[in-house]
Write a protein that holds these residues in place. Structure first.
Motif, PDB file in Angstrom:
ATOM      1  N   VAL A 113       0.791  -0.844  -0.320  1.00 49.64           N
ATOM      2  CA  VAL A 113      -0.646   0.078   0.217  1.00 49.64           C
ATOM      3  C   VAL A 113       1.318   1.034  -0.035  1.00 49.64           C
ATOM      4  O   VAL A 113       0.450   2.053  -0.574  1.00 49.64           O
ATOM      5  CB  VAL A 113      -1.076  -0.053   0.872  1.00 49.64           C
ATOM      6  CG1 VAL A 113      -1.596   1.455   1.213  1.00 49.64           C
ATOM      7  CG2 VAL A 113      -1.830  -1.357   1.304  1.00 49.64           C
ATOM      8  N   GLY A 114       2.184   0.972   0.932  1.00 46.20           N
ATOM      9  CA  GLY A 114       2.841   2.481   0.610  1.00 46.20           C
ATOM     10  C   GLY A 114       3.214   2.530  -0.322  1.00 46.20           C
ATOM     11  O   GLY A 114       3.569   3.726  -1.307  1.00 46.20           O
ATOM     12  N   THR A 115       3.715   1.389  -1.028  1.00 46.66           N
ATOM     13  CA  THR A 115       4.135   1.992  -3.129  1.00 46.66           C
ATOM     14  C   THR A 115       2.809   2.570  -4.114  1.00 46.66           C
ATOM     15  O   THR A 115       3.042   3.370  -4.674  1.00 46.66           O
ATOM     16  CB  THR A 115       4.308   0.285  -3.275  1.00 46.66           C
ATOM     17  OG1 THR A 115       5.794  -0.348  -2.546  1.00 46.66           O
ATOM     18  CG2 THR A 115       5.117   0.542  -4.918  1.00 46.66           C
ATOM     19  N   LEU A 116       1.708   1.941  -3.320  1.00 48.15           N
ATOM     20  CA  LEU A 116       1.052   1.984  -4.974  1.00 48.15           C
ATOM     21  C   LEU A 116       0.648   3.852  -4.025  1.00 48.15           C
ATOM     22  O   LEU A 116       0.339   4.632  -5.009  1.00 48.15           O
ATOM     23  CB  LEU A 116      -0.710   1.521  -4.022  1.00 48.15           C
ATOM     24  CG  LEU A 116      -0.034  -0.514  -5.010  1.00 48.15           C
ATOM     25  CD1 LEU A 116      -1.515  -0.852  -4.784  1.00 48.15           C
ATOM     26  CD2 LEU A 116       0.429   0.434  -6.112  1.00 48.15           C
ATOM     27  N   ARG A 117       0.050   4.119  -2.701  1.00 44.61           N
ATOM     28  CA  ARG A 117       0.572   5.659  -2.314  1.00 44.61           C
ATOM     29  C   ARG A 117       1.367   6.594  -2.824  1.00 44.61           C
ATOM     30  O   ARG A 117       1.030   7.305  -3.146  1.00 44.61           O
ATOM     31  CB  ARG A 117       0.095   5.267  -1.036  1.00 44.61           C
ATOM     32  CG  ARG A 117      -1.440   5.109  -0.288  1.00 44.61           C
ATOM     33  CD  ARG A 117      -1.176   4.905   1.206  1.00 44.61           C
ATOM     34  NE  ARG A 117      -2.451   4.970   1.387  1.00 44.61           N
ATOM     35  CZ  ARG A 117      -2.983   4.884   2.829  1.00 44.61           C
ATOM     36  NH1 ARG A 117      -1.912   4.452   3.810  1.00 44.61           N
ATOM     37  NH2 ARG A 117      -4.049   5.155   3.525  1.00 44.61           N
ATOM     38  N   THR A 118       2.390   5.950  -2.953  1.00 49.41           N
ATOM     39  CA  THR A 118       3.268   6.978  -3.894  1.00 49.41           C
ATOM     40  C   THR A 118       2.903   7.124  -5.565  1.00 49.41           C
ATOM     41  O   THR A 118       3.313   7.729  -5.485  1.00 49.41           O
ATOM     42  CB  THR A 118       4.690   6.065  -3.478  1.00 49.41           C
ATOM     43  OG1 THR A 118       4.880   6.559  -2.287  1.00 49.41           O
ATOM     44  CG2 THR A 118       5.734   7.125  -4.119  1.00 49.41           C
ATOM     45  N   LEU A 119       2.454   6.121  -6.230  1.00 52.34           N
ATOM     46  CA  LEU A 119       2.447   5.782  -7.312  1.00 52.34           C
ATOM     47  C   LEU A 119       1.169   6.409  -7.628  1.00 52.34           C
ATOM     48  O   LEU A 119       0.510   7.104  -8.882  1.00 52.34           O
ATOM     49  CB  LEU A 119       1.991   4.492  -7.728  1.00 52.34           C
ATOM     50  CG  LEU A 119       4.038   3.516  -7.324  1.00 52.34           C
ATOM     51  CD1 LEU A 119       3.426   2.430  -8.304  1.00 52.34           C
ATOM     52  CD2 LEU A 119       5.067   4.218  -8.975  1.00 52.34           C
ATOM     53  N   THR A 124      -2.160  10.768 -11.100  1.00 52.54           N
ATOM     54  CA  THR A 124      -2.551  11.843 -11.220  1.00 52.54           C
ATOM     55  C   THR A 124      -1.933  12.906 -12.803  1.00 52.54           C
ATOM     56  O   THR A 124      -2.441  13.478 -13.199  1.00 52.54           O
ATOM     57  CB  THR A 124      -2.940  12.772 -10.065  1.00 52.54           C
ATOM     58  OG1 THR A 124      -3.830  11.737  -9.043  1.00 52.54           O
ATOM     59  CG2 THR A 124      -3.802  13.843 -10.021  1.00 52.54           C
ATOM     60  N   ALA A 125      -1.039  12.630 -12.352  1.00 53.86           N
ATOM     61  CA  ALA A 125      -0.002  13.641 -13.321  1.00 53.86           C
ATOM     62  C   ALA A 125      -0.046  13.265 -14.821  1.00 53.86           C
ATOM     63  O   ALA A 125       0.437  13.885 -15.546  1.00 53.86           O
ATOM     64  CB  ALA A 125       1.387  13.597 -12.371  1.00 53.86           C
ATOM     65  N   ILE A 126       0.214  11.726 -14.919  1.00 53.50           N
ATOM     66  CA  ILE A 126       0.146  11.121 -15.972  1.00 53.50           C
ATOM     67  C   ILE A 126      -1.292  11.804 -16.484  1.00 53.50           C
ATOM     68  O   ILE A 126      -1.535  11.767 -18.357  1.00 53.50           O
ATOM     69  CB  ILE A 126       0.309  10.045 -15.614  1.00 53.50           C
ATOM     70  CG1 ILE A 126       2.129   9.439 -15.698  1.00 53.50           C
ATOM     71  CG2 ILE A 126      -0.013   9.264 -17.341  1.00 53.50           C
ATOM     72  CD1 ILE A 126       2.470   8.158 -15.623  1.00 53.50           C
TER      73      ILE A 126
END
Length: 601
Positions: A113-119, A124-126
């Motif tokens: 979940v930490g990795t997915l929250r970072t991505l 959103t930017a992409i």
């Protein structure tokens, strides 16, 4: 050191290695090799389940939930990753007939979940950039609202990904893409963050400079029941420099395996003096320099206004910057070789493909070794820089250190090689090291806007002239100037003093000043900044007679090396007396004896 009477809590990290391991139930000793093997079995289970979970959740609906921060019932998602995964029903899968405790599953879901929250931010930017991307021209339109703003450096990388996706799909892709359309699921490293678990999996005790970690490890690669998970007590020594630190809490470490075995990445919380930004009267401005890591200058707030002596301090990286540039060039060369061999292997016969894959594996190993070496040098450079700037600020009585905001700082206009070299410098690590080192003496590091700090005069806020080239700056109106980086340091320190009442604080970030105010900085002839310490050289005994060259021996003339700088584009001239394509320096036989050439101790 600023003594304001206030204290604050600061977290920091350190590493250590175990020297003893015993079975918690029987007290029987366990060899360190056996300990590494059992930890490796647990890391394999965690990394495999984490990779499978991220791959299964790699679709736009996952990032929609994380971006909104609410579940299907409209409730706010918890902060802890394993609680969020449990509420959303994100459960990892393990191989058949393998038993994994629920506490280990907590570690898996917390890391995923930490990795997915970072991505989620990247998704959103992409999506915002893809809506403004034109496949025909390969450019993006200007943002309409402030919410669509993306840093230019990150935007260029996304544009390359969008152009590659458009080329693969022949321009038939949708106008709005997501991160799952242009990127593959990320690869995760094998580690176990024990902080996500409770005492049933691991707990920590510290006594007499010894850290004892009790953790549950498997006894087989594929445990089939609870009996094949046993508790192990691991003892590790706390580094000596932490023995006298006012540490209030020790946190559970992260377990990783490297080529030397088990490594404990630990964290702790200590009490440090806190500085009052509103009462700050002296500030140090740190400007990121292209020729070295950084330079600093002092600005003081006196009853007559802002004053500075415009005498700065330039950091000496001891040649580490040149070594980093060489390693960066070597790593890029290895990357290009591996990429070319990969293209050749795709269309090669099976026997040739096997040979090429062996060469690619060797190149990847060399490239990894170069990256590890660069990481070690960057860390050494960052903490050495942090200590030098902190000592400089403490000697000047400063309580604030202003650094350029790295999110708005971009190197451009100096060529592709130099721009890339400056962009890959250890600035982020240097800021973290400076923040950690300065907090120990009660000095606060704040981020200020970087635009115009090297181009505007601190006195009149007009454009500076460059009479001596790129590294010099001069204001004709105010009659002030000097080194370009020192003038920029004065501007940054001025912005910190003028904006100290408008500081924005966010969790996990340094205090930030987002507004730029102007006030003239008067040049003061009084000494405001400390004199940087310089290394003393050994005294040489002058009583010995001068060396007389031997008859018939041609002495090679010594040519001093040019000043090292990443901006040097002219190759040094070949020394006199050297012919051919390689430099062959001859070593003439000394005419004096060994006793006569000894230096006085």
């Amino acid at each position: 050191m600023a003594d304001t009477g206030f204290t604050a809590l600061r977290q920091f990290s350190f590493t250590t290695r175990p020297y003893l391991a015993v079975d918690d139930a029987t007290g029987a000793p366990i060899g360190l090799d056996d300990l590494d093997t059992r930890v490796g079995w647990m890391l394999d289970l965690i990394s495999g389940a984490e990779t499978e979970l991220i791959s299964r959740l790699w679709h736009p609906a996952t990032f929609d939930v994380l971006a909104t921060g609410r579940d299907s019932h409209g409730r706010t998602l918890p902060r802890h990753g394993h609680v969020t995964a449990a509420r959303l029903g994100w459960t990892p899968h393990y191989p058949d007939d393998v038993y994994v405790p629920s506490r280990v599953t907590r570690v898996v879901t917390a890391q995923a979940v930490g990795t997915l929250r970072t991505l989620a931010y990247r998704d959103t930017a992409i999506a915002a950039l893809s809506a403004r991307f034109d496949p025909a021209t390969g450019r993006i339109a200007a943002p309409i609202t402030a919410a669509e703003y993306v840093p230019s450096g990150y935007a260029r990388g996304v544009v390359r990904q969008l152009a590659a996706h458009s080329h693969r799909t022949a321009g038939t892709a949708d106008a709005r893409l997501r991160i799952t359309d242009v990127q593959a699921p990320p690869r995760t490293s094998a580690m176990a963050r024990l902080s996500a678990a409770d005492r049933q999996l691991a707990h920590l005790t510290v006594a007499d400079a010894v850290m004892t970690l009790t953790v549950t490890l498997p006894t087989t690669p594929a445990p089939e029941g609870r009996a094949q998970w046993r508790r192990v007590r691991v003892s590790a020594a706390i580094p000596e420099y932490l023995h006298r630190r006012p540490i209030s809490e020790w946190h559970l470490p992260t377990l990783v395996l490297d080529r030397k075995g088990l490594l404990l990445r630990c964290a702790a919380t200590e009490t440090v003096p806190a500085a009052d930004l509103m009462a700050a009267t002296v500030a140090v401005g740190v400007d990121w320099s292209p020729s070295t890591l950084g330079a600093a200058a002092i600005t003081a707030d006196s009853p007559e206004g802002l004053v500075s002596d415009y005498r700065g301090f330039t950091y000496d990286d001891r040649g580490l910057g040149i070594k980093l540039a060489r390693l960066q060039t070597e790593g890029q060369l290895l990357h290009r070789k591996a990429a070319r061999l990969t293209q050749l292997a795709a269309a090669a016969p099976p026997e040739v493909r096997a040979q090429l894959e062996e060469k690619i594996a060797v190149l990847d190993g060399h490239r990894t070794a170069v990256g590890v070496k660069r990481g070690k040098i960057n860390r050494e450079l960052a903490f050495h820089f942090g200590r030098q700037v902190t000592d400089y600020a403490a000697a000047a009585g400063a309580t604030v250190i202003a650094v350029e905001d790295l999110t708005t700082l971009e190197t451009r206009g100096h060529g592709r090689v130099n721009n890339n070299r400056a962009a890959q410098s250890a600035r982020r690590k240097a800021v973290d090291a400076l923040t950690h080192t300065a907090a120990g003496v009660g000095v606060t590091v704040v981020s200020v806007p970087a635009r115009g700090s090297s181009a505007l005069c601190p006195g009149c806020n007009e454009q500076l002239a460059r009479p001596g080239g790129y590294h010099r700056a001069w204001c004709v109106q105010c009659k002030v100037g000097g080194n370009r980086d020192h003038v920029a340091g004065v501007n940054l320190a001025k912005r910190a003093l003028l904006g100290r009442g408008q500081v924005v604080r966010k969790r996990g970030e340094n205090p930030r000043i987002r507004v730029v105010e102007h006030a003239p900085v008067r040049r003061c002839r009084d000494k405001k900044s400390p004199t940087p310490s310089r290394p003393r050289h050994r005294r040489v005994r002058r009583s010995a007679p001068a060396a007389t060259p031997q008859v018939g021996v041609n002495q090679t003339k010594t040519v001093p090396a040019p000043q090292a700088s990443v901006w040097d584009t002219v190759k040094p001239a070949t020394p006199q007396g050297v012919t051919g394509s390689r430099e062959v320096h001859t070593s003439p036989t000394p005419a004096t004896s060994v006793v006569g050439s000894m230096r006085s101790m």
